[in-house]
Design a protein around this motif. Structure first.
Motif, mmCIF file in Angstrom:
data_model
loop_
_atom_site.group_PDB
_atom_site.id
_atom_site.type_symbol
_atom_site.label_atom_id
_atom_site.label_comp_id
_atom_site.label_asym_id
_atom_site.label_seq_id
_atom_site.Cartn_x
_atom_site.Cartn_y
_atom_site.Cartn_z
ATOM 1 N N ASN A 1 11.792 -3.684 3.783
ATOM 2 C CA ASN A 1 10.659 -3.417 4.587
ATOM 3 C C ASN A 1 11.229 -2.445 5.988
ATOM 4 N N GLU B 1 9.167 3.383 -0.734
ATOM 5 C CA GLU B 1 9.252 2.716 0.318
ATOM 6 C C GLU B 1 8.315 1.261 0.048
ATOM 7 N N ALA B 2 7.214 1.715 -0.595
ATOM 8 C CA ALA B 2 6.093 0.724 -0.971
ATOM 9 C C ALA B 2 6.804 -0.261 -2.028
ATOM 10 N N VAL C 1 0.916 -1.201 0.034
ATOM 11 C CA VAL C 1 -0.194 0.036 -0.168
ATOM 12 C C VAL C 1 0.990 1.507 0.150
ATOM 13 N N ILE C 2 0.566 2.227 -0.883
ATOM 14 C CA ILE C 2 1.431 3.642 -0.984
ATOM 15 C C ILE C 2 0.452 4.404 0.123
ATOM 16 N N MET C 3 1.147 4.808 1.242
ATOM 17 C CA MET C 3 0.545 5.489 2.195
ATOM 18 C C MET C 3 0.577 7.122 1.757
ATOM 19 N N ASP C 4 1.526 7.519 1.035
ATOM 20 C CA ASP C 4 1.571 8.696 0.517
ATOM 21 C C ASP C 4 2.561 8.981 -0.584
ATOM 22 N N ALA D 1 6.106 8.058 0.099
ATOM 23 C CA ALA D 1 6.271 6.550 0.492
ATOM 24 C C ALA D 1 6.220 5.763 -0.693
ATOM 25 N N GLN D 2 6.381 6.189 -2.055
ATOM 26 C CA GLN D 2 6.228 5.420 -3.016
ATOM 27 C C GLN D 2 7.222 4.656 -3.161
ATOM 28 N N GLN E 1 -3.140 3.759 -5.074
ATOM 29 C CA GLN E 1 -3.184 3.288 -3.564
ATOM 30 C C GLN E 1 -2.097 2.124 -3.311
ATOM 31 N N HIS E 2 -1.818 1.488 -4.587
ATOM 32 C CA HIS E 2 -0.964 0.171 -4.246
ATOM 33 C C HIS E 2 0.315 0.067 -5.407
#
Length: 395
Positions: A375, A64-65, A55-58, A61-62, A122-123
């Motif tokens: 992660n 990180e996702a 999940v992309i939180m914001d 954070a892409q 979102q993902h």
């Protein structure tokens, strides 16, 4: 047995009925893995594909996702090569039964490629195709450099060996070193006047030792190898039709140990039989059939290139493994660019009772690297002391 106020009960027959219902999905994964492992046995490895999601939180954070999705995909393909399940049951004071499991892949990811990446609102989805299992012995990973220190050799010349061959036994060590220094994957340091005394190295503190301070002691660093050559010459008589022959058995062995701990790694050996002369009642015939010294020497020296090449190949086939150290929130291992580990190389934890974690090299020096879990939610304290195996190496 109790742990944090909770009674821990190992698996036993009275709990089988409850456990079968509780862990049926896990055992299904395990059985699938076992069948897949059996199917891989004939060929050593297979290709597997999987897609990981996160999940992309914001917007920030892409990246990180993407790392989390990549780890998820690699975990899935590794499970397709087989799985190991460790677990226990816990009974609390109110007799509540709870089960705890760690599911780990039982196979190695030999290589992988990212086949697709999809980003929506979102993902983040990453698809990979990986080779999972074990490579055949004849094929190994991309060749890489090995840093080796050659210590004093052991030379044996049998009592029946002609006297003129004794110096050849010594010069064959020099020929071996020349071939090692010519080999593109070996970085060789000569220490052939220094015997490898592991006990002396272990009990000596270089900061207070007179010899270390004045002359220096030869030590081998982590990730490097200590080589101890051994050469043996033995002459023997063999029977032939109507006459006997004198032959020379030449055995060349390299004893290899890991750096720092000097734990034996392998003993690589090759033997070749070379004819020296015929043995008959006629002395003239014996002299005429005697092997020329230059030809015998050439045969002995000719063993070295193939011997060194096979030795280098065996070292390349060994996985590069080290132990994680955590200090001030930074995970490091004492391996670096000189061992083929570079920026963004990936590693995986290789323990049996720890979570399966993929790590990425965020900083690489000559002999040390900093690793970060793909992660970022992983607790680094749980990785302290864990064994890691590097999946991506450079030449």
């Amino acid at each position: 047995m109790k742990k944090n106020g909770v009674s821990i009960i190992p698996f036993s027959l009275p709990n089988w009925f409850v456990l079968i219902i509780a862990v049926l999905p896990v055992w299904f994964v395990l059985l699938c893995g076992l069948f897949m492992s059996a199917a891989m046995g004939a060929e050593g490895f297979r290709f597997a594909e999987a897609t990981g999601r996160a999940v992309i939180m914001d917007d920030a954070a892409q990246d990180e996702a993407r790392m989390i999705a990549l780890e998820d995909a690699l975990y899935q393909v590794a499970l397709q090569g087989g799985a190991e399940v460790n677990g226990f049951s816990a009974v609390s004071a109110d007799t509540t039964l709870s089960d705890h499991f760690i599911v780990r892949p039982s196979s190695r990811i030999l290589d992988y490629t990212i086949t697709n990446e999809i980003v929506d609102d979102q993902h983040y989805m990453v698809s990979v195709r990986a080779a999972v299992g074990e490579l055949p012995k004849a094929e190994c990973a991309t060749p890489r450099h090995h840093n080796v220190t050659v210590f004093a050799p052991s030379i044996y010349v049998g009592p029946t060996v002609p006297a003129w061959l004794a110096p050849i036994a010594r010069t064959s060590v020099t020929e071996m070193l020349i071939q090692m220094e010519r080999h593109p994957n070996l970085k060789t340091r000569r220490a052939i006047t220094t015997p490898l005394d592991v006990a002396a190295l272990a009990r000596t503190n270089d900061a207070f030792d007179y010899t270390s301070l004045t002359q220096g002691r030869v030590r081998v660093a982590t990730g490097d190898f200590a080589f101890t050559p051994e050469i043996s010459f033995n002459a023997r008589k063999i029977g032939k039709f109507l006459r006997d022959e004198m032959v020379l058995d030449v055995t060349v062995t390299m004893h290899v140990a890991d750096g720092l701990s000097y734990t034996p790694v392998l003993d690589h050996s090759v033997t070749q039989t070379i004819k020296l002369s015929d043995i008959s009642p006629s002395r003239t015939l014996n002299v005429l059939t005697r092997g020329k010294r230059k030809a015998v020497t050439a045969n002995i020296f000719g063993m070295m290139p193939g011997f060194i090449n096979d030795l280098s190949q065996q070292l390349t086939c060994r996985p590069l493994v080290s132990t994680l150290t955590l200090a001030d929130g930074v995970l490091t291992v004492p391996l670096g660019k000189t061992h083929g580990v570079g920026q963004n190389s990936l590693a995986v934890t290789s323990g049996t009772d720890t979570l399966w974690t993929i790590l990425r090299v965020s900083k690489a020096d000559a002999r040390s690297v900093v690793l970060e879990p793909l992660n970022p939610a992983r607790d680094k304290n749980m990785l302290q002391g864990a064994k890691v195996e590097f999946m991506e190496l450079t030449q």
